[in-house]
Every structure is written in C-alpha cells, then in structure tokens.
Write a protein that holds these residues in place. Sequence first.
Motif, PDB file in Angstrom:
ATOM      1  N   UNK A  31       0.841  -1.281  -0.108  1.00 25.09           N
ATOM      2  CA  UNK A  31       0.137  -0.109  -0.244  1.00 25.09           C
ATOM      3  C   UNK A  31       0.996   1.403   0.064  1.00 25.09           C
ATOM      4  N   UNK A  36      -4.779  11.935   0.776  1.00 27.87           N
ATOM      5  CA  UNK A  36      -5.811  11.922   1.815  1.00 27.87           C
ATOM      6  C   UNK A  36      -6.897  12.711   1.688  1.00 27.87           C
ATOM      7  N   UNK A  38      -9.592  15.332   1.746  1.00 31.37           N
ATOM      8  CA  UNK A  38      -9.962  16.265   2.573  1.00 31.37           C
ATOM      9  C   UNK A  38      -9.151  16.247   4.030  1.00 31.37           C
ATOM     10  N   UNK A  39      -8.795  15.154   4.303  1.00 36.94           N
ATOM     11  CA  UNK A  39      -8.070  14.950   5.646  1.00 36.94           C
ATOM     12  C   UNK A  39      -6.608  15.331   5.536  1.00 36.94           C
ATOM     13  N   UNK A  42      -4.177  14.635   8.689  1.00 43.39           N
ATOM     14  CA  UNK A  42      -3.804  13.129   8.654  1.00 43.39           C
ATOM     15  C   UNK A  42      -2.510  13.259   7.549  1.00 43.39           C
TER      16      UNK A  42
ATOM     17  N   UNK B  86      -4.840   3.843   5.834  1.00 41.35           N
ATOM     18  CA  UNK B  86      -6.496   3.670   5.645  1.00 41.35           C
ATOM     19  C   UNK B  86      -7.245   3.590   6.883  1.00 41.35           C
ATOM     20  N   UNK B 248     -12.346   6.324   3.181  1.00 38.40           N
ATOM     21  CA  UNK B 248     -11.106   5.418   3.307  1.00 38.40           C
ATOM     22  C   UNK B 248     -10.026   5.817   4.056  1.00 38.40           C
ATOM     23  N   UNK B 249     -10.086   7.233   4.385  1.00 38.83           N
ATOM     24  CA  UNK B 249      -9.114   7.868   5.281  1.00 38.83           C
ATOM     25  C   UNK B 249      -9.653   8.288   6.571  1.00 38.83           C
ATOM     26  N   UNK B 250     -10.945   7.929   6.991  1.00 39.37           N
ATOM     27  CA  UNK B 250     -11.600   8.448   7.891  1.00 39.37           C
ATOM     28  C   UNK B 250     -11.795   9.986   8.085  1.00 39.37           C
ATOM     29  N   UNK B 251     -11.912  10.617   7.037  1.00 36.49           N
ATOM     30  CA  UNK B 251     -11.757  11.952   6.905  1.00 36.49           C
ATOM     31  C   UNK B 251     -13.107  12.658   7.186  1.00 36.49           C
TER      32      UNK B 251
END
Lengths: 195, 306
Positions: A31, A36, A38-39, A42, B86, B248-251
């Motif tokens: 992977x 990401x 909108x995040x 992170x 993820x 998928x990114x917990x956003x």
Amino acid sequence: MRSFNPKFLALCLTMGLASFAAQSYAQNKPEQCADHGKNKATHANHHQQPCTALPTEMSSWKAPIAISAAKTGAELSQSVVEINKAVQATLFPSKTVQFVVAPEERGGSVSFAGMIQFDVPTPGTYRVTTDSRPWVEMVKDGKAIDSIKHQHGAQCLGMEKILDFPLSAGRHTMEFTANGKETIKFIIVPVSSSK
Amino acid sequence: MIKIKTLIFTFAISCSAVFSYTVIAKSEESNQTTVADQVKLGRYLFYDADMSKDGSMSCATCHRQKHAFTDGNPTHPGVNNDQGVYNVPTLANIGQFQTFTWTEQHVHTLEKQALMPVTGTVPVEMGMFKNEKEIEKRIASNACYVRLFNSAFPDAQGNKVTMENITKAIASFERTLISDHSIWDTKQGYTPEMQQGEKIFFGKGQCATCHTPPLFTDQKFYKVNKDASKAMRTPTLRNIALTAPYFHDGSLDTLKEAIENHDPHLTKVPQLSEQELNQVIAFLNSLTDKQFISDPKFSLPAEPCE
C-alpha cells in the motif's frame, strides 16, 4: 503445411511475459501513502511539522517524578500520583500483573504493564498523555470508564498518545497494558470541569 | 446357488454402503471438530499482541468488537508510530467477501490479508516484517497454544506452529464474524422513518446500486468524488452507525457528510433534501446489529491461553 511466423510468435511471448511481470508486481506492491483528500491534517502527519510549545500546565513533563507502578491491587497504595505532575513509572512484564479490572487489551508476553492511582478533585474531563502507546484502562469503583477522545501527541515533545476521560470526583485506578517499553512517562491534567 | 450368490452379493453391497456412510459421517464430524478447533485457536491469536514487534498490538487493537471490529479513529498508528494510511475496515461478514483491501491489491483470501498488517512495511503496522519466526517462537513457547495447534491441525506433519497455520486459524475465526441480526434484518423496532429511508435507499437515492444487500457492498472499486486519487472499494454499510469516521481515510465524521461527498456526476447519487437525508440515515442506523457487537463468541477470551 502451416507454420508460425517467428517474429509474431516472439511478439506474443514478449507480451505474455510483460503481462505476467506486471501482474506479479501489482500483487506484491505494498500500500502506498495515499492522497488523503480532505483529511489534510492526517496527510500532514506523514511529514515533519514544526514542534508545538509545551503547555505551561505540563512543564513538569521535562522532569518527571520516578515511581514504581503497582503489580497487584494490594500495592496500589504505594503508587499514588498527583494530577498536573509528570511521572515516570517502572512497569512489569504484562503476564505478571494482576489487574483490579481485566483490561480490554492484555498485551503480549514481551510487553509491559502496571497500575497507578490518582485523586480527582472535581468532576470533569481529564487528559492523560503518555510517551508511548499503551492500552489505558481507567477504573473507578470496579468499573471501566471509556475514553471520549483519542489524539496523537506531539512526537517532538516525546508525547505519543493522548486520551480524554470523563471522571467523577474521587480515587481512580489507571491500568497500563500492552506497553512496548519497560517504563512509561505520563501526566494527567484537567481539560474542563463539569457543571 | 444363484439365489445364495445374489444374497451374498446384496449383503456385501449393503455392508459397503454402511461402512462408506460411517466413514464419510465420521470424516465430516472430524472435519467439523477440526474447524471448530481452528476457530477457537484463531480467536486466541486474534486477541494476542505477541503478533506484534513489542507486544503492544493484536488484530483486535484495530478491530474492536464494540466498534463492529473497527476502531473509531480516522486511522491507527503502528508499533513504530507510523501514521496509518487507511481507515480500519469492519470485519462483519468478512468470510463472504472476495476482496479485502480499500484499493485493489488482488488480495483474495483472508489468510493472505491476515498477514498484511503483521508484516507490512508501508506503513509499518505490527512490525514483524522478516520476523515471522519470532512470532512462531513466542506462540510455540506456550504449551496451551501447542495443544490447540495439535487439535486444529491434526493432519499437519512436524512443527504445526507456523505462520501459515497461524493465519489459517485467524481466518477461520474471522469467518465466524457474521452480522445478520440488525433491526433491518429482523424488522424488530423498524420505524416508519427507517422504512421511508429504505425506499429512498433502494429508489431515488441509487444507494443500492453499489451498496447492495445482503452485504451492502458490491465489492467493486470506484472514485466517488473528484478529490479521490484512486478507486476505493465500496464499504459495507452494515453497522455503519458504529464505524465512524468514514471514507477510506476516515476524514468524514458523520453519515450526512459521507452521503453528501458522493459526487452526483460520478455516482448517480442525487441531491437529497434535508428530510430525505435524515430518513436515509435512519435507515442506515437500522443496519446496526447489537447482537454482533456483544456476542461473547467473538470477544476477548475470558482467560488467556495458558
């Protein structure tokens, strides 16, 4: 008599090998760090960030008090800490600790665990910051209390895990399990008080 | 003479039939016992943090039963504090899935997937890349585990505590994680609002095009909005009320945000009114299976394997 065009045959073989190689690569490719979207926070954590200043109420983080955590309920009275004061606690191999309440995470045979107690003066939200990533079981009157927030700490300050708990007044037991190191530095500070 | 020969022949056939039936029945019974033993072993291993570098992480660290086997965070850091990439996907009904990753990585067996967080390097999760022998050593040093491996893999020759058998056992346990007792499944407590939401879900909302029951996923890969750089697998919506944050990114923190982030041009999901959104969310809440998140068969074993 039919015969194959050797150039065409060579082309087919080459395409077949290339296709096989591509598929094998795709199957074994790990992977990758994804966009990401909108995040952005992170995504930013993947890279270096400027270090935040240590909050005043956590100034003791630089000079913690050294104690030994408790291995059994009977030893807890010797492992009482104060809020707003950083502590460096020595832990024990996880399998040797007898918890007052069975924690949700046991920790592997190579991990460390221990218990401490502290007093909450007024009801409210209290934040536990640790320099590693143990499982933290917060206990009062024999019952576990779920955390209401989980954050990552500022690594540049040696903070890894931050948990907020809604606590009532009185004595609480904190159980650390599944800690990767033999010691743990932590501090408990009030975040807000209940009305 | 012919009658006697016929009688003997008939008797021999009957004996063979009874013998064969007995052998097959015993073999099936033995098979079922072996699978049950693999499930029991797999459950212990699922909750055992000796699967990680410093004993701090088990499968259950990220896959927590009360969160329908997710963990309630955008992503989860690994043993070296590598940021997770993820959002942790649920394991509900995972035994019925054919793909096991957010992006298409051609991982088509649970056994293969089980090894990924243990030995993966991008990011490092449990940190045992090229160190599988250490896991085998830790597990094999426990006499309780050795007994369980002997029962679970009676036909295996030689040392049975191998990574191959470890992942087989974990996969066997994961296949028992069945969630089919939601409010929607049983219709107990199914409200008019949920019913109205169901109509939109299967009708105007076009949700069921990709979130197809009974799994509520078609397991295909899509880009659902213009921000997406890669196609992501349709997540299941079972227990979705328990598995925030989303995507998928917990956003995304809420179901409302998750629905609104489906681009109509890419997904055919239309603009829904506030009322319609609330009704769809009510329907999604009906996919919660309280039995699944509290069933002791799936929980941390009461005692460690000792």
